[in-house]
Design a protein around this motif. Structure first.
Motif, PDB file in Angstrom:
ATOM      1  N   ALA A  76      -5.169 -38.418   7.287  1.00  0.00           N
ATOM      2  CA  ALA A  76      -5.802 -37.825   6.109  1.00  0.00           C
ATOM      3  C   ALA A  76      -4.930 -36.702   5.566  1.00  0.00           C
ATOM      4  N   LYS A  77      -4.956 -36.544   4.246  1.00  0.00           N
ATOM      5  CA  LYS A  77      -4.208 -35.474   3.605  1.00  0.00           C
ATOM      6  C   LYS A  77      -5.114 -34.781   2.598  1.00  0.00           C
ATOM      7  N   ILE A  78      -5.176 -33.451   2.679  1.00  0.00           N
ATOM      8  CA  ILE A  78      -5.952 -32.663   1.726  1.00  0.00           C
ATOM      9  C   ILE A  78      -4.979 -31.834   0.905  1.00  0.00           C
ATOM     10  N   GLY A  79      -4.910 -32.136  -0.381  1.00  0.00           N
ATOM     11  CA  GLY A  79      -3.955 -31.437  -1.233  1.00  0.00           C
ATOM     12  C   GLY A  79      -2.553 -31.559  -0.668  1.00  0.00           C
ATOM     13  N   ASP A  80      -1.793 -30.472  -0.804  1.00  0.00           N
ATOM     14  CA  ASP A  80      -0.456 -30.461  -0.215  1.00  0.00           C
ATOM     15  C   ASP A  80      -0.387 -29.517   0.983  1.00  0.00           C
ATOM     16  N   TRP A  81      -1.573 -29.106   1.502  1.00  0.00           N
ATOM     17  CA  TRP A  81      -1.566 -28.088   2.541  1.00  0.00           C
ATOM     18  C   TRP A  81      -2.017 -28.551   3.916  1.00  0.00           C
ATOM     19  N   LEU A  82      -2.683 -29.712   3.999  1.00  0.00           N
ATOM     20  CA  LEU A  82      -3.212 -30.161   5.287  1.00  0.00           C
ATOM     21  C   LEU A  82      -2.904 -31.625   5.523  1.00  0.00           C
ATOM     22  N   GLN A  83      -2.274 -31.905   6.664  1.00  0.00           N
ATOM     23  CA  GLN A  83      -2.052 -33.276   7.123  1.00  0.00           C
ATOM     24  C   GLN A  83      -2.744 -33.416   8.470  1.00  0.00           C
ATOM     25  N   SER A  84      -3.642 -34.391   8.596  1.00  0.00           N
ATOM     26  CA  SER A  84      -4.422 -34.536   9.823  1.00  0.00           C
ATOM     27  C   SER A  84      -4.401 -35.975  10.324  1.00  0.00           C
ATOM     28  N   ASN A  85      -4.478 -36.128  11.628  1.00  0.00           N
ATOM     29  CA  ASN A  85      -4.750 -37.411  12.255  1.00  0.00           C
ATOM     30  C   ASN A  85      -6.123 -37.310  12.904  1.00  0.00           C
ATOM     31  N   TYR A  86      -7.011 -38.239  12.559  1.00  0.00           N
ATOM     32  CA  TYR A  86      -8.356 -38.262  13.124  1.00  0.00           C
ATOM     33  C   TYR A  86      -8.423 -39.346  14.196  1.00  0.00           C
ATOM     34  N   PHE A 142     -16.632 -40.510  22.162  1.00  0.00           N
ATOM     35  CA  PHE A 142     -16.193 -41.004  23.468  1.00  0.00           C
ATOM     36  C   PHE A 142     -16.872 -40.114  24.499  1.00  0.00           C
ATOM     37  N   GLY A 143     -17.995 -40.589  25.082  1.00  0.00           N
ATOM     38  CA  GLY A 143     -18.818 -39.679  25.855  1.00  0.00           C
ATOM     39  C   GLY A 143     -19.272 -38.560  24.929  1.00  0.00           C
ATOM     40  N   PRO A 144     -19.233 -37.297  25.364  1.00  0.00           N
ATOM     41  CA  PRO A 144     -19.605 -36.185  24.490  1.00  0.00           C
ATOM     42  C   PRO A 144     -18.502 -35.746  23.533  1.00  0.00           C
ATOM     43  N   LEU A 145     -17.306 -36.330  23.635  1.00  0.00           N
ATOM     44  CA  LEU A 145     -16.209 -35.970  22.728  1.00  0.00           C
ATOM     45  C   LEU A 145     -16.462 -36.608  21.367  1.00  0.00           C
ATOM     46  N   ARG A 146     -16.751 -35.768  20.386  1.00  0.00           N
ATOM     47  CA  ARG A 146     -17.150 -36.256  19.063  1.00  0.00           C
ATOM     48  C   ARG A 146     -16.015 -36.190  18.030  1.00  0.00           C
ATOM     49  N   VAL A 147     -15.116 -35.219  18.158  1.00  0.00           N
ATOM     50  CA  VAL A 147     -14.016 -35.043  17.196  1.00  0.00           C
ATOM     51  C   VAL A 147     -12.739 -34.715  17.970  1.00  0.00           C
ATOM     52  N   PHE A 148     -11.650 -35.312  17.541  1.00  0.00           N
ATOM     53  CA  PHE A 148     -10.319 -34.950  18.049  1.00  0.00           C
ATOM     54  C   PHE A 148      -9.379 -35.096  16.856  1.00  0.00           C
ATOM     55  N   ASN A 149      -9.011 -33.962  16.262  1.00  0.00           N
ATOM     56  CA  ASN A 149      -8.126 -33.950  15.096  1.00  0.00           C
ATOM     57  C   ASN A 149      -6.820 -33.242  15.434  1.00  0.00           C
ATOM     58  N   HIS A 150      -5.722 -33.801  14.949  1.00  0.00           N
ATOM     59  CA  HIS A 150      -4.403 -33.184  15.080  1.00  0.00           C
ATOM     60  C   HIS A 150      -4.015 -32.710  13.682  1.00  0.00           C
ATOM     61  N   ASP A 151      -4.062 -31.386  13.469  1.00  0.00           N
ATOM     62  CA  ASP A 151      -3.881 -30.799  12.135  1.00  0.00           C
ATOM     63  C   ASP A 151      -2.543 -30.083  12.011  1.00  0.00           C
ATOM     64  N   ARG A 152      -1.948 -30.228  10.836  1.00  0.00           N
ATOM     65  CA  ARG A 152      -0.759 -29.476  10.470  1.00  0.00           C
ATOM     66  C   ARG A 152      -1.066 -28.747   9.155  1.00  0.00           C
ATOM     67  N   ILE A 153      -1.092 -27.412   9.222  1.00  0.00           N
ATOM     68  CA  ILE A 153      -1.580 -26.586   8.116  1.00  0.00           C
ATOM     69  C   ILE A 153      -0.421 -25.775   7.543  1.00  0.00           C
ATOM     70  N   LYS A 154      -0.159 -25.926   6.263  1.00  0.00           N
ATOM     71  CA  LYS A 154       0.914 -25.159   5.635  1.00  0.00           C
ATOM     72  C   LYS A 154       0.553 -23.682   5.547  1.00  0.00           C
ATOM     73  N   PHE A 193      -8.923 -23.255   6.324  1.00  0.00           N
ATOM     74  CA  PHE A 193     -10.317 -23.626   6.134  1.00  0.00           C
ATOM     75  C   PHE A 193     -11.143 -22.373   5.840  1.00  0.00           C
ATOM     76  N   PRO A 194     -11.796 -22.279   4.680  1.00  0.00           N
ATOM     77  CA  PRO A 194     -12.648 -21.122   4.387  1.00  0.00           C
ATOM     78  C   PRO A 194     -13.907 -21.139   5.256  1.00  0.00           C
ATOM     79  N   GLN A 195     -14.721 -20.100   5.133  1.00  0.00           N
ATOM     80  CA  GLN A 195     -15.945 -20.018   5.917  1.00  0.00           C
ATOM     81  C   GLN A 195     -16.773 -21.303   5.780  1.00  0.00           C
ATOM     82  N   HIS A 196     -17.161 -21.848   6.936  1.00  0.00           N
ATOM     83  CA  HIS A 196     -17.976 -23.062   6.955  1.00  0.00           C
ATOM     84  C   HIS A 196     -18.838 -23.052   8.203  1.00  0.00           C
TER      85      HIS A 196
END
Length: 241
Positions: A13-23, A38-50, A55-58
Motif C-alpha cells: 500500500a502507498k499513501i501519497g508520497d510519504w508512506l509505503q507499507s506492506n500488510y 493469526f491467533g491473536p495477531l491481528r495486524v503486522f505492517n512493515h512501514d517506511r515513513i518519509k 500519522f496524526p492523532q487517531h
C-alpha cells in the motif's frame, strides 16, 4: 502445517508520497476474509515513513499495539501524557484498552522504517497504558540468538510486557548457522524475513517473505545466507478475549 507466503503475494500500500507499507494481514482498504488474523495477531505492517510526515492523532480500543523501530526515528505523543522519541532498536507497547489516542510522526529528514503489530488482548476493559524500551536488539552481540522484544511471559526480563500470551522475537542468524525455538503444537508461529535468506523447517524463505507454522514442536531457522527476521509465537486463540 507450514505455509509460505512470498513477498510478491503480500499486499503493498502507498499513501501519497510519504508512506509505503506492506500488510501481512487485512488492514485499512485491504480486506481478505481468509487473511484476517493469526491467533491473536491481528495486524503486522512493515512501514517506511518519509521525513516530516506521519500519522496524526487517531484512536484505538481493545488492542495491544507494538511498534518496533528498525531505522530512523519516530516521535510518539498520546492522550495520557507520554511524549517520546523512538529510535532504531527501540520497542513500544501501547495498551489501548478502554480507549487511547496517539500520533506517530517522523520529524527528521531521513526515512523511518518501523514494524507495527497489533494483538487482541487476553482481557477486555484494561486501563490504557504505555511502555517504551531500548532493547538495542540489532547489536551484533545478539548474533545467532533470538531476542525477545515484547512478551506476555512474565518470566522473561528486560522485555516490554504484552497483555497477550504471545512473544515477538528479533533474530539474526549467520550463513550456515541455526537457531531453534521450542514451541508446542497448540501454538502458532510466524516468521517474517527482513534481510537475507532462511530455511524455516526446511522451507526456503527470502527477504520480504513470511512463513506461517502450525502444529510444530520446534521452529528451526537455518541461515542460507546471513539473515535477519521477526518471529512471532502466539496461541491458537487468545484466552478470555
Amino acid at each position: 502445517m507450514i505455509k509460505l507466503i512470498p513477498a510478491s503475494e503480500q499486499h503493498s500500500a502507498k499513501i501519497g508520497d510519504w508512506l509505503q507499507s506492506n500488510y501481512l494481514f487485512s488492514f485499512a482498504d485491504y480486506y481478505d476474509p481468509s487473511n484476517v488474523q493469526f491467533g491473536p495477531l491481528r495486524v503486522f505492517n512493515h512501514d517506511r515513513i518519509k521525513g516530516h510526515n506521519g500519522f496524526p492523532q487517531h484512536p484505538h480500543a481493545e488492542m495491544e499495539v507494538v511498534t518496533v523501530v528498525l531505522d530512523g526515528e519516530l516521535t510518539h505523543k498520546d492522550n495520557i501524557g507520554n511524549e517520546t522519541v523512538l529510535k532504531a532498536g527501540d520497542v513500544q507497547r501501547m495498551t489501548a484498552g478502554t480507549g487511547y489516542t496517539h500520533s506517530e510522526t517522523n520529524e527528521k529528514e531521513n526515512l523511518a522504517e518501523v514494524l507495527q503489530l497489533w494483538f487482541l488482548p487476553n482481557k477486555r476493559g484494561l486501563a490504557p497504558s504505555y511502555e517504551h524500551m531500548n532493547i538495542d536488539f540489532m547489536d551484533g552481540k545478539y548474533k545467532n540468538k533470538l531476542v525477545p522484544l515484547v512478551t506476555g511471559q512474565k518470566v522473561l526480563e528486560n522485555v516490554a510486557y504484552l497483555n497477550s500470551n504471545s512473544t515477538v522475537y528479533y533474530g539474526n542468524v549467520g550463513q550456515g548457522e541455526e537457531i531453534d525455538l521450542k514451541t508446542f503444537k497448540l501454538r502458532k508461529s510466524l516468521v517474517y524475513v527482513l534481510t537475507g535468506e532462511l530455511l524455516v523447517n526446511n522451507v526456503e524463505v527470502e527477504a520480504g517473505d513470511q512463513v506461517r507454522l502450525e502444529e510444530q514442536e520446534v521452529v528451526s531457522l537455518h541461515g542460507s545466507a546471513e539473515a535477519t527476521f521477526i518471529l512471532v509465537d502466539v496461541p491458537a486463540t487468545e484466552v478470555n478475549y
